[in-house]
Design a protein around this motif. Structure first.
Motif, PDB file in Angstrom:
ATOM      1  N   LEU A 172       3.611   1.591   8.261  1.00 20.36           N
ATOM      2  CA  LEU A 172       2.193   1.199   8.211  1.00 20.36           C
ATOM      3  C   LEU A 172       1.561   1.718   6.927  1.00 20.36           C
ATOM      4  O   LEU A 172       0.860   0.978   6.236  1.00 20.36           O
ATOM      5  N   ARG A 173       1.822   2.975   6.605  1.00 21.07           N
ATOM      6  CA  ARG A 173       1.187   3.565   5.416  1.00 21.07           C
ATOM      7  C   ARG A 173       1.620   2.857   4.146  1.00 21.07           C
ATOM      8  O   ARG A 173       0.810   2.640   3.249  1.00 21.07           O
ATOM      9  N   SER A 174       2.895   2.484   4.078  1.00 26.19           N
ATOM     10  CA  SER A 174       3.376   1.911   2.807  1.00 26.19           C
ATOM     11  C   SER A 174       3.143   0.412   2.705  1.00 26.19           C
ATOM     12  O   SER A 174       2.938  -0.104   1.612  1.00 26.19           O
ATOM     13  N   ARG A 175       3.165  -0.313   3.825  1.00 25.84           N
ATOM     14  CA  ARG A 175       3.099  -1.778   3.757  1.00 25.84           C
ATOM     15  C   ARG A 175       1.761  -2.356   4.193  1.00 25.84           C
ATOM     16  O   ARG A 175       1.233  -3.258   3.558  1.00 25.84           O
ATOM     17  N   TYR A 176       1.241  -1.882   5.321  1.00 25.79           N
ATOM     18  CA  TYR A 176       0.042  -2.520   5.880  1.00 25.79           C
ATOM     19  C   TYR A 176      -1.255  -1.923   5.321  1.00 25.79           C
ATOM     20  O   TYR A 176      -2.179  -2.660   4.994  1.00 25.79           O
ATOM     21  N   HIS A 177      -1.313  -0.595   5.235  1.00 25.46           N
ATOM     22  CA  HIS A 177      -2.588  -0.001   4.823  1.00 25.46           C
ATOM     23  C   HIS A 177      -3.030  -0.441   3.432  1.00 25.46           C
ATOM     24  O   HIS A 177      -4.210  -0.814   3.257  1.00 25.46           O
ATOM     25  N   PRO A 178      -2.127  -0.442   2.444  1.00 24.96           N
ATOM     26  CA  PRO A 178      -2.582  -0.891   1.117  1.00 24.96           C
ATOM     27  C   PRO A 178      -3.085  -2.341   1.143  1.00 24.96           C
ATOM     28  O   PRO A 178      -4.028  -2.690   0.438  1.00 24.96           O
ATOM     29  N   LEU A 179      -2.472  -3.162   1.988  1.00 25.88           N
ATOM     30  CA  LEU A 179      -2.889  -4.570   2.082  1.00 25.88           C
ATOM     31  C   LEU A 179      -4.287  -4.689   2.692  1.00 25.88           C
ATOM     32  O   LEU A 179      -5.170  -5.372   2.156  1.00 25.88           O
TER      33      LEU A 179
END
Ligand code: T3D
Length: 260
Positions: free
Chosen positions: A82-89
């Motif tokens: 989640l931190r690496s893929r979804y949150h930045p998006l």
């Protein structure tokens, strides 16, 4: 191989299409990376002043790809994912200094629903459905759903949506305030693109500043929010578009905003 995300610019509007229709645009690494890149590209391109996000085929997105080999494995650190893929998006969508229209053309489930809700104006086709699918597979709502839902629909409905994980029809989503407008299926994309074209001809800097104020609003007390409004309005007051807006009003003509 087909691109997992299509990116097309018409005039000042970028249309971003999730493009894995055979799996209802389920979110795998490649799609999430490409979607993040598409949002960044729209942000960096000064000629783009509004964005439409939609799905190819009969769905918006069915959420995280459950078909990948390691799906459901305890070996995968979902927090890290989640931190690496979804949150930045999700943060990039909220922080994009241009309006985003989510055009929900079919089912939006799990993190696919979260992505739809991260848009600024959420439109849905009459046949679209919304599903907080997470608890059905033993997960909790993520990618912003626990943030957006209570704010959009209130505590009681947010809890019921998350806990019951029932499919919500577009008409019900509109009644709840999850969706701005429901359109007949065939009218959704033309309407979304027409709306985005109108938004792209309006004062883009004011939209960027308004998004910043709204992003901060529910976390602030009144005095703090008033101060933020003053700070951001000061910036809006220095834009070319503000001068043009007032000049056009006085001259009784339509304004020509340049987004500066
Ligand atoms: O791992 C992480 O990234 C952590 C983050 C998690 C966040 C999440 O998003 S968790 C929630 C994940 N999503 C779901 O649980 C939804 C799963 N899908 C469904 O419940 C249903 O497919 C739908 C309600 C969305 C639609 O139902 P229906 O009957 O219209 O379509 P279908 O027949 O179920 O699906 C059509 C095809 O898409 C089918 O493939 P097939 O049999 O034709 O080869 C199906 O397997 C595939 N598909 C649907 N959803 C997913 C998917 N493939 C991979 N991942 C999916 N999420």
């Amino acid at each position: 191989m087909d691109e997992p995300v299509l990116y097309r610019v018409d005039g000042a509007v970028a249309t971003v299409t999730l493009n894995r229709p055979e799996v209802l645009n389920a979110l795998d690494e490649a799609l999430l990376t490409a979607l993040r890149a598409a949002v960044a590209r729209a942000g960096e391109d000064d000629t783009v002043r509004a964005v439409v996000i939609t799905g190819a085929g009969r769905a918006f997105s069915a959420g995280a790809d459950l078909g990948v080999a390691n799906a459901g494995s305890a070996e995968v650190d979902l927090g890290a994912k989640l931190r690496s893929r979804y949150h930045p998006l999700i943060l990039a969508m909220r922080d994009l200094p241009k309006p985003i229209v989510s055009a929900v053309n079919g089912v939006a489930a799990g993190a696919g629903m979260s992505i739809a809700l991260a848009g600024d104006v959420v439109l849905a086709a009459a046949s679209a459905q919304f599903l907080q699918a997470f608890t059905k597979i033993g997960l909790i709502p993520d990618a912003g759903s626990t943030y957006f839902l209570p704010r959009y629909v209130g505590e009681m409905r947010a809890r019921a949506l998350a806990i019951l994980a029932e499919k919500i029809l577009a008409s019900e989503a509109e009644r709840m305030g999850l969706v701005w407008k429901v359109l007949p299926d065939e009218a959704l994309l033309p309407y979304a693109q027409q709306l985005a074209t109108q938004l792209a001809a309006r004062p883009t800097r004011a939209y960027a500043l308004a998004k910043r104020a709204l992003n901060a609003s529910l976390g602030n007390d009144l005095a703090t929010q008033l101060e933020l409004e003053a700070e951001l309005q000061r910036a809006a007051g220095h834009t070319e578009d503000f001068r043009e807006g007032v000049a056009a009003f006085r001259a009784k003509r339509a304004p020509v905003f340049k987004g500066r």
